[in-house]
Design a protein around this motif. Structure first.
Motif, PDB file in Angstrom:
ATOM      1  N   ALA A 102       0.495   4.038  -2.888  1.00  0.00           N
ATOM      2  CA  ALA A 102      -0.029   5.327  -2.436  1.00  0.00           C
ATOM      3  C   ALA A 102       0.802   6.500  -2.957  1.00  0.00           C
ATOM      4  O   ALA A 102       0.453   7.652  -2.714  1.00  0.00           O
ATOM      5  CB  ALA A 102      -0.071   5.365  -0.907  1.00  0.00           C
ATOM      6  N   LYS A 155       0.828  -1.205   0.000  1.00  0.00           N
ATOM      7  CA  LYS A 155       0.000   0.000   0.000  1.00  0.00           C
ATOM      8  C   LYS A 155       0.862   1.255   0.000  1.00  0.00           C
ATOM      9  O   LYS A 155       0.529   2.252  -0.644  1.00  0.00           O
ATOM     10  CB  LYS A 155      -0.928   0.002   1.213  1.00  0.00           C
ATOM     11  N   GLY A 156       1.977   1.206   0.722  1.00  0.00           N
ATOM     12  CA  GLY A 156       2.877   2.352   0.755  1.00  0.00           C
ATOM     13  C   GLY A 156       3.457   2.675  -0.601  1.00  0.00           C
ATOM     14  O   GLY A 156       3.702   3.848  -0.930  1.00  0.00           O
ATOM     15  N   ILE A 167      -3.556   6.267   0.861  1.00  0.00           N
ATOM     16  CA  ILE A 167      -3.336   4.918   1.379  1.00  0.00           C
ATOM     17  C   ILE A 167      -4.597   4.069   1.225  1.00  0.00           C
ATOM     18  O   ILE A 167      -4.527   2.890   0.850  1.00  0.00           O
ATOM     19  CB  ILE A 167      -2.893   4.988   2.849  1.00  0.00           C
TER      20      ILE A 167
END
Length: 252
Positions: A77, A73-74, A194
């Motif tokens: 994002a 996700k990081g 995120i």
């Protein structure tokens, strides 16, 4: 325009344990994206934003710990549209040649692309070899040390940061470029970014076969700690300032 960003996932150096024999243990370390690749991700995202209809795909070859939802996700994002990853312990500690070979296969499985944007090194080894060897594996031209990039009409214009000047070169696409940290300041993803990242395409596969290494690693150890003299001087004591100045001059 389709842009691919190869990224290295590695152990967070804050979690690496140094043993008494100076060997390194990263078995309990969280996995993070190499800091130099964060700049490459941002440069690609900004370039895509300047060209409507563009897509940015991040690709990575790493060990099994890279298959982490927070890590993925990081990445997504940061203005990235898709993530394709091989996460397998067979791919732990690959040398530059093997990494480039594995990345080339992973990139070859993606849709047609126009540009590959790499960081100019990794935060652990900083060998500065994967970008040029990846370009060779893909059969593409490569431009290194890029501090600014623009694309128009199938041609990328790159400013290269040399030792004492900036050189501007142009290269026909598709091509590989490796960027220096000055190319773009990585964004700090917000909560909205995120949450949106969780809905973006992300694929993680095992390695069918790890590419062979051409470099033999004999050992990796922390530097030998040198004994240092500790002397504390008090500025309120007569003569200590002069002693400090003399000690500083001797050390220089």
């Amino acid at each position: 325009m389709n842009i691919i960003v190869p990224i290295k996932v590695l152990a967070d150096d804050q979690d690496i344990v140094v043993a008494a024999d100076r060997s390194l243990d990263d078995s309990k370390a969280h996995r993070i994206v190499s800091t130099y690749d964060l700049n490459a991700l941002e440069a690609a995202a900004q370039l895509a934003a300047a060209h409507d209809g563009s897509k940015v795909v991040a690709v990575s070859v790493a060990d099994a710990k890279a298959d982490d939802s927070k890590l993925k996700k990081g990445i997504l994002a940061r203005g990235i549209d898709e993530l394709a990853m091989i996460a397998d312990d067979a791919c732990a500690d690959l040398d530059a040649h093997a990494t480039a070979a594995m990345l080339a296969k992973l990139i070859g499985a993606q849709d047609a692309f126009d540009l590959v944007v790499c960081g100019d090194g990794s935060a652990d080894n900083y060998a500065q070899q994967v970008d040029v060897q990846l370009a060779d594996a893909l059969g593409l031209p490569v431009v290194t040390a890029v501090c600014a990039i623009s694309v128009e009409g199938g041609v990328a214009t790159c400013d290269r940061m040399l030792e004492s000047q900036v050189q501007t070169v142009q290269v026909d696409l598709p091509a590989v470029v490796s960027v220096v940290p000055d190319v773009a300041l990585p964004r700090i993803p917000g909560m909205k970014d995120i949450l949106a990242a969780g809905k973006k395409p992300s694929t993680v596969d095992a390695a069918s076969e790890a590419a062979p290494a051409v470099v033999e690693i004999v050992e990796t150890k922390a530097p030998q700690q040198a004994e240092r003299k500790l002397e504390i001087l008090d500025a309120s004591v007569d003569g200590d300032i002069e002693k400090f100045a003399a000690a500083l001059k001797a050390a220089l």
